[in-house]
Design an enzyme around this catalytic site. Sequence first.
Site, PDB file in Angstrom:
ATOM      1  N   CYS A 190       0.881  -1.238  -0.286  1.00  0.00           N
ATOM      2  CA  CYS A 190       0.059  -0.072  -0.053  1.00  0.00           C
ATOM      3  C   CYS A 190       0.772   1.203   0.189  1.00  0.00           C
ATOM      4  CB  CYS A 190      -0.713  -0.084   1.225  1.00  0.00           C
ATOM      5  SG  CYS A 190      -0.096   0.050   2.818  1.00  0.00           S
ATOM      6  N   THR A 191       0.419   2.361   0.156  1.00  0.00           N
ATOM      7  CA  THR A 191       0.966   3.643  -0.050  1.00  0.00           C
ATOM      8  C   THR A 191       2.276   3.603   1.084  1.00  0.00           C
ATOM      9  OG1 THR A 191      -0.784   4.732  -0.429  1.00  0.00           O
ATOM     10  CG2 THR A 191       1.118   6.157   0.063  1.00  0.00           C
TER      11      THR A 191
END
Length: 315
Positions: A190-191
């Site tokens: 994810c980020t």
Amino acid sequence: MTDMLTTSRRPETPGQFLVAALYHFVSFPRFADFREPLQAICDANGVKGTLLLAHEGINGTIAGTEEGIAAVLACVRAQPEFAGLIHKESRASAMPFLRMKVRLKKEIVTMGVENIDPKKVVGTYVEPKDWNALISDPETLVIDTRNDYETAIGLFQGAVDPKTKTFREFPEWVRNNSGLHNKPKIAMYCTGGIRCEKATAFMKEQGFEEVYHLKGGILKYLEEIPPEESLWEGACFVFDERVSVTHGLQEGEHTLCHACRQPLTPEDLQSPLHEEGVSCIHCHDTRTEEDRERYRQRQRQIMLAKKRGARHLGS
């Protein structure tokens, strides 16, 4: 969870703002008592952004001067529960946030599934330098745990995109896809690391045994891995006015549609369906004329504020 204090320092450039992304899963029962002092230290140092506090820890992104960010992080790490907090740093050419908000939440990242606790059960961390080998392994299924508007502008090569609207939809997507068990290894990202960390805890609870996640998320990968060695394609969506970043955590070329909050490329801005602050290629057909007129009025206020050298809170 990590048990070491570390930071990614980048040389300061005059006129730029330091952006710090952070999260830490830890039992923090006194989270409500920490809100006011944390808000106060942020305000006193001109730091802006959003920090979420919950029983399970802290999560957020803030921006300010080098000294301001250092003061806030020192305050957070002074709490025994957050002594091992890790944060990631990048730069912004302008302040990417309008205000500072410290909020109390049930979860620091909302999955909506009871008894998922990354402090107890979690997947195996993979350093950015080792990520390429893992996701290139034909025995590995790579899953992006972000939302569809984020994955639209960038993905790792070969990654499965669940096309979720919110992280709350991820558990249902997993339950509805029995084929995920066809490969022995699951690699998630994810980020910044928080969603995939919680997602690995959920996957372990669902019976997946060999589950991995990218330590530090896409941001750490883009910071450490040079473009010529990278398996990342596109840009990484970020939740501030930079909209996206690329390798070296340089600001990307994307802007945001202020009507639907979707990221836009320079090519999207040339579309006849694009009207700044009013509509774009993603939302033009979903807006009524009443919606558009309301957005036009807001856009006029934004432009007037810019002429005065101020920033409109609706921008």
